[in-house]
Design a protein around this motif. Structure first.
Motif, short mmCIF file in Angstrom:
data_model
loop_
_atom_site.label_atom_id
_atom_site.label_comp_id
_atom_site.label_asym_id
_atom_site.label_seq_id
_atom_site.Cartn_x
_atom_site.Cartn_y
_atom_site.Cartn_z
N ARG A 166 0.81 -1.23 0.00
CA ARG A 166 0.00 0.00 0.00
C ARG A 166 0.84 1.26 0.00
NH1 ARG A 166 -4.65 -0.77 4.50
NH2 ARG A 166 -5.63 -2.62 3.65
N SER A 167 1.86 1.30 0.87
CA SER A 167 2.64 2.53 0.98
C SER A 167 3.96 2.27 1.68
CB SER A 167 1.86 3.59 1.76
OG SER A 167 1.65 3.16 3.10
N VAL A 168 4.88 3.19 1.48
CA VAL A 168 6.13 3.24 2.24
C VAL A 168 6.27 4.70 2.66
CG1 VAL A 168 8.63 2.97 2.20
CG2 VAL A 168 7.18 1.34 0.96
N ASP A 169 6.23 4.93 3.98
CA ASP A 169 6.21 6.29 4.52
C ASP A 169 7.39 6.51 5.46
OD1 ASP A 169 3.60 6.99 3.38
OD2 ASP A 169 2.82 5.51 4.81
N PHE A 170 7.99 7.70 5.36
CA PHE A 170 9.05 8.09 6.27
C PHE A 170 8.51 8.14 7.69
CE2 PHE A 170 11.18 11.47 8.69
CZ PHE A 170 12.48 10.97 8.70
N ASP A 171 9.29 7.61 8.64
CA ASP A 171 8.91 7.63 10.05
C ASP A 171 9.81 8.57 10.85
OD1 ASP A 171 7.54 6.92 12.43
OD2 ASP A 171 9.01 5.35 12.84
N ARG A 172 11.13 8.31 10.80
CA ARG A 172 12.05 9.13 11.59
C ARG A 172 13.49 8.83 11.17
NH1 ARG A 172 11.04 4.58 14.29
NH2 ARG A 172 12.69 3.61 15.55
N ALA A 173 14.39 9.65 11.67
CA ALA A 173 15.82 9.42 11.51
C ALA A 173 16.47 9.67 12.86
CB ALA A 173 16.40 10.36 10.46
N ASP A 174 17.41 8.81 13.23
CA ASP A 174 18.16 8.99 14.47
C ASP A 174 19.57 8.43 14.28
OD1 ASP A 174 17.97 6.21 14.84
OD2 ASP A 174 16.29 6.37 16.23
N SER A 175 20.28 8.27 15.35
CA SER A 175 21.67 7.82 15.24
C SER A 175 21.80 6.39 14.70
CB SER A 175 22.36 7.92 16.60
OG SER A 175 21.71 7.09 17.54
N ALA A 176 20.72 5.60 14.76
CA ALA A 176 20.73 4.22 14.25
C ALA A 176 20.47 4.14 12.76
CB ALA A 176 19.72 3.37 15.00
N GLY A 177 19.90 5.19 12.18
CA GLY A 177 19.61 5.20 10.75
C GLY A 177 18.34 5.95 10.41
N VAL A 178 17.82 5.64 9.23
CA VAL A 178 16.59 6.26 8.74
C VAL A 178 15.51 5.18 8.73
CG1 VAL A 178 15.52 7.52 6.83
CG2 VAL A 178 17.96 7.80 7.30
N PHE A 179 14.32 5.52 9.24
CA PHE A 179 13.25 4.55 9.42
C PHE A 179 12.04 4.90 8.55
CE2 PHE A 179 15.87 4.37 13.10
CZ PHE A 179 15.85 3.05 13.53
N PHE A 180 11.46 3.85 7.95
CA PHE A 180 10.25 3.98 7.14
C PHE A 180 9.27 2.91 7.60
CE2 PHE A 180 13.74 5.54 4.64
CZ PHE A 180 13.25 6.66 4.00
N ASN A 181 7.98 3.14 7.34
CA ASN A 181 6.94 2.14 7.60
C ASN A 181 6.36 1.70 6.27
OD1 ASN A 181 7.08 2.18 10.44
ND2 ASN A 181 5.84 4.02 10.50
N ALA A 182 6.46 0.41 5.99
CA ALA A 182 5.87 -0.17 4.79
C ALA A 182 4.57 -0.84 5.19
CB ALA A 182 6.81 -1.18 4.15
N THR A 183 3.49 -0.55 4.47
CA THR A 183 2.19 -1.14 4.77
C THR A 183 1.82 -2.12 3.67
OG1 THR A 183 1.52 0.90 5.86
CG2 THR A 183 -0.23 -0.64 5.29
N VAL A 184 1.62 -3.38 4.06
CA VAL A 184 1.20 -4.44 3.14
C VAL A 184 -0.18 -4.87 3.61
CG1 VAL A 184 1.68 -6.75 2.27
CG2 VAL A 184 3.57 -5.20 2.78
N GLY A 185 -1.18 -4.79 2.71
CA GLY A 185 -2.53 -5.14 3.14
C GLY A 185 -3.48 -5.41 2.00
N ILE A 186 -4.65 -5.84 2.37
CA ILE A 186 -5.71 -6.12 1.41
C ILE A 186 -6.30 -4.79 0.94
CG2 ILE A 186 -7.97 -7.21 1.12
CD1 ILE A 186 -7.09 -9.20 3.32
N PRO A 187 -6.42 -4.61 -0.37
CA PRO A 187 -6.99 -3.35 -0.89
C PRO A 187 -8.41 -3.12 -0.35
CG PRO A 187 -6.02 -4.63 -2.66
CD PRO A 187 -6.04 -5.51 -1.46
N ASP A 188 -8.73 -1.88 -0.09
CA ASP A 188 -10.07 -1.48 0.35
C ASP A 188 -10.52 -2.17 1.65
OD1 ASP A 188 -10.23 0.18 -1.87
OD2 ASP A 188 -11.25 -1.34 -3.08
N ALA A 189 -9.56 -2.59 2.47
CA ALA A 189 -9.89 -3.23 3.75
C ALA A 189 -8.96 -2.66 4.82
CB ALA A 189 -9.71 -4.75 3.65
N THR A 190 -9.34 -2.87 6.05
CA THR A 190 -8.50 -2.37 7.14
C THR A 190 -7.39 -3.35 7.50
OG1 THR A 190 -10.02 -3.29 8.77
CG2 THR A 190 -10.35 -0.98 8.13
N THR A 191 -7.46 -4.56 6.96
CA THR A 191 -6.46 -5.58 7.26
C THR A 191 -5.12 -5.19 6.63
OG1 THR A 191 -8.18 -7.26 7.26
CG2 THR A 191 -5.92 -8.03 7.08
N ALA A 192 -4.10 -5.06 7.47
CA ALA A 192 -2.78 -4.69 6.96
C ALA A 192 -1.70 -5.03 7.98
CB ALA A 192 -2.73 -3.20 6.65
#
Length: 93
Positions: free
Chosen positions: A49-75
């Motif tokens: 569904r998406s890959v969104d920037f979350d944050r950056a800190d001393s450990a690296g850069v973080f993103f959230n990838a969402t994998v889910g059923i289209p048109d549903a809340t399941t993800a």
């Protein structure tokens, strides 16, 4: 009524991370990138569904990838971390 079947095409997320003017990470992410983390039963009916920037800190850069059923809340949300040396790690949130 008329029966209509929805067809969904999987997304591709181009993820590029630059650090001080130099390319640190460059990859096209697809749903199959997460098949070892997301349950197999869901993978057959889901999309990236998406890959969104979350944050950056001393450990690296973080993103959230969402994998889910289209048109549903399941993800599933998978945390992606690009470390300071350009290594990608994935962890289910």
């Amino acid at each position: 009524g008329i029966e209509v079947e929805n067809m969904y095409l999987d997304n591709v997320a181009q993820l590029k991370v630059w650090r001080n003017g130099a390319m640190l990470y460059d990859k096209d992410l697809r749903k199959n990138e997460f098949e070892k983390i997301v349950p197999k039963e869901l993978m057959n009916t889901s999309i990236l569904r998406s890959v969104d920037f979350d944050r950056a800190d001393s450990a690296g850069v973080f993103f959230n990838a969402t994998v889910g059923i289209p048109d549903a809340t399941t993800a599933y949300i998978v945390e992606l971390r690009i470390s300071n040396n350009g290594k990608l790690t994935k962890m289910l949130k």
